[in-house]
Design an enzyme around this catalytic site. Structure first.
Site, short mmCIF file in Angstrom:
data_model
loop_
_atom_site.label_atom_id
_atom_site.label_comp_id
_atom_site.label_asym_id
_atom_site.label_seq_id
_atom_site.Cartn_x
_atom_site.Cartn_y
_atom_site.Cartn_z
N ASP A 287 -5.39 -9.49 13.12
CA ASP A 287 -5.52 -8.12 13.76
C ASP A 287 -4.22 -8.04 14.65
O ASP A 287 -4.46 -8.60 15.71
CB ASP A 287 -6.65 -7.62 14.27
CG ASP A 287 -6.98 -6.16 14.20
OD1 ASP A 287 -5.73 -5.83 14.77
OD2 ASP A 287 -8.00 -5.75 14.13
N ILE A 288 -3.13 -7.42 14.42
CA ILE A 288 -1.96 -7.16 15.28
C ILE A 288 -2.28 -6.47 16.42
O ILE A 288 -2.12 -6.97 17.61
CB ILE A 288 -0.61 -6.72 14.41
CG1 ILE A 288 -0.45 -7.25 13.35
CG2 ILE A 288 0.39 -6.43 15.68
CD1 ILE A 288 0.72 -6.77 12.53
N ASN B 287 0.67 -1.08 -0.12
CA ASN B 287 0.09 0.17 0.04
C ASN B 287 0.83 1.34 -0.02
O ASN B 287 2.26 1.26 -0.29
CB ASN B 287 -0.96 0.02 1.37
CG ASN B 287 -0.15 0.11 2.59
OD1 ASN B 287 0.77 0.57 2.90
ND2 ASN B 287 -0.37 -1.18 3.21
O1 C5P Z 1 -8.70 -2.66 10.79
P1 C5P Z 1 -8.17 -1.40 10.22
O2 C5P Z 1 -7.03 -1.87 9.54
O3 C5P Z 1 -8.79 -0.59 9.54
O4 C5P Z 1 -7.43 -1.06 11.70
C1 C5P Z 1 -6.48 -0.01 11.56
C2 C5P Z 1 -5.55 0.03 12.91
O5 C5P Z 1 -5.17 -1.38 13.21
C3 C5P Z 1 -4.20 0.59 12.61
O6 C5P Z 1 -3.67 0.87 14.01
C4 C5P Z 1 -3.30 -0.76 12.34
O7 C5P Z 1 -1.83 -0.60 12.59
C5 C5P Z 1 -4.04 -1.85 12.92
N1 C5P Z 1 -4.06 -2.98 12.21
C6 C5P Z 1 -3.21 -4.34 12.72
N2 C5P Z 1 -3.43 -5.51 12.19
C7 C5P Z 1 -3.99 -5.51 11.00
C8 C5P Z 1 -4.77 -4.59 10.41
C9 C5P Z 1 -4.93 -3.29 11.22
O8 C5P Z 1 -2.62 -4.13 13.86
N3 C5P Z 1 -3.94 -6.94 10.61
#
Ligand code: C5P
Length: 395
Positions: free
Chosen positions: A301-302, A205
């Site tokens: 989701d980290i 991205n």
């Molecule tokens: O769920 P989304 O991607 O929209 O959320 C954004 C937030 O979640 C950011 O802080 C991003 O670093 C974190 N994130 C994450 N792991 C993922 C997707 C997003 O830690 N797989």
């Protein structure tokens, strides 16, 4: 507290005497370093009499034999102030030139740096000077902007040294801010991730990692111990941070989770890929007339896993959304169990991915919000930490 006061060759050099006095009144031991040009305007005797300390003027003339004064002073200083800072000195500092005592001392210092420019308005507006100031500010220097008015050369414009109380206040602020996060550990995820399609292609991205780097730099300035788990980002990471380099979202997940338990503040600034390619090809996928289908499976989701792994940490996420509607960010905040989320409206010019500037809306778990102006990413990072700290203070 020790302050090194660097004086470079501007007509305003005589005002550094008042600044030295003001800093001494605030409790600093002040050691002055004069450039050759400064000595055309003011004397070593003046500053030695005022401060009771030897002045530093020549890189090879050491006040104490056998000690390298520029290293010694850089080490013992709590802050380095350059006032007045000329265009020449600012440009040298930005380029990392160390051709006199002052610039060598600044190169040897990792302490907070306060710069108060003073020069002819055209020199101040010159692209080289503005670029140097922007770079120095990005690296964490505090710039006390010069004032508008009549300058010594007869012109009118921005270039007059800021007021002595304003410079002294900036020095005190920088020094007291530098211990706000003392003993605190900050973990930041930064940049994009790369999800391989084959051994030479990947999905990624637009994230440059500039915001993550700025957040790390600002946390270091507050005295934190900082670790950054960084994807393959273009932006340089600050030298004072521990960095862990990763490529894929899964690698970022494993690296972040293995570290998470030891940290007080964890910020998810990374633009993590939502999916990885399941039918990844080893070697190089060959071109053919066939339509190719990539099978994408969701990444973990980290930041949500971090909240579960370290419930006592203050965890803050980012939400890059093509809208100013904060309800999307608020929903993510709840779903991930965060302390706060920084909503980043990426539909507006000059903010979000791969820009120099940013504007954030912070949404807190208790429903409060705070909005920043559009500003440079390093100013935005400073604002971010101020908001997080004041939100923590009211709890
Ligand atoms: O769920 P989304 O991607 O929209 O959320 C954004 C937030 O979640 C950011 O802080 C991003 O670093 C974190 N994130 C994450 N792991 C993922 C997707 C997003 O830690 N797989």
């Amino acid at each position: 507290m020790n302050a090194v006061l660097g004086v470079s060759g501007s007509v305003a050099a005589y005002r550094a005497a008042d600044l030295a006095r003001e800093l001494m009144r605030s409790g600093f031991t002040v050691r002055v370093c004069l450039t050759d040009s400064a000595q055309e305007f003011v004397s070593v005797a003046l500053f030695e009499a005022l401060t009771g300390q030897p002045c530093l003027i020549d890189t090879f003339e050491e006040p104490e034999r056998g000690r390298m004064a520029h290293i010694d002073w850089a080490r013992s200083a709590d802050v380095v102030v350059v006032a007045p800072a000329t265009a020449n000195t600012l440009n040298k500092l930005a380029a990392g030139v160390g051709d006199d005592m002052l610039t060598t001392l600044c190169l040897a210092s990792n302490k907070p740096l306060v710069l108060a420019p003073a020069m002819n308005p055209q020199m101040y507006l010159h692209e080289a000077t503005q670029a140097a100031l922007a770079l120095l500010a990005e690296r964490g220097a505090e710039i006390v902007e010069p004032l508008e008015g009549d300058v010594a050369c007869g012109e009118n414009g921005q270039g007059k040294l800021a007021s002595i109380p304003a410079i002294a206040a900036a020095v005190l602020d920088v020094v007291s801010a530098s211990s706000i996060f003392k003993g605190k550990r900050v973990l930041i995820t930064s940049g994009p991730t790369r999800e391989p399609i084959d051994d030479v292609r990947y999905i990624t991205n637009r994230s440059s990692g500039k915001m993550g780097s700025a957040l790390a730099r600002a946390a270091l300035r507050l005295g934190a111990e900082v670790t950054v788990v960084a994807g393959p980002q273009a932006a340089r990471l600050p030298a004072g941070a521990t960095t862990v380099r990763v490529e894929t979202a899964l690698e970022m997940h494993d690296a972040t989770l293995s570290l998470a338990s030891g940290f007080d503040y964890i910020v998810g600034a990374a633009a993590v890929a939502d999916y990885h390619v399941v039918n990844r090809v080893s070697g190089k996928m060959r071109r053919s007339a066939e339509t190719v289908h990539l099978e994408l499976a969701p990444n973990p989701d980290i930041i949500a896993a971090v909240v579960a792994a370290n419930p006592s940490a203050t965890v803050i996420g980012f939400a890059a959304e093509p809208t100013s509607d904060l309800s999307v960010a608020a929903t993510k905040l709840k779903r991930k169990g965060l302390f706060a989320i920084a909503a980043n409206d990426v539909s507006q010019a000059g903010q979000g991915f791969d820009t120099e500037t940013n504007r954030l809306d912070l949404v807190f778990a208790d429903g409060r919000t705070a909005s920043s102006e559009l500003m440079s990413k390093h100013q935005c990072a400073k604002w971010f930490w101020e908001q997080i700290l004041s939100a923590k203070a009211v709890r």
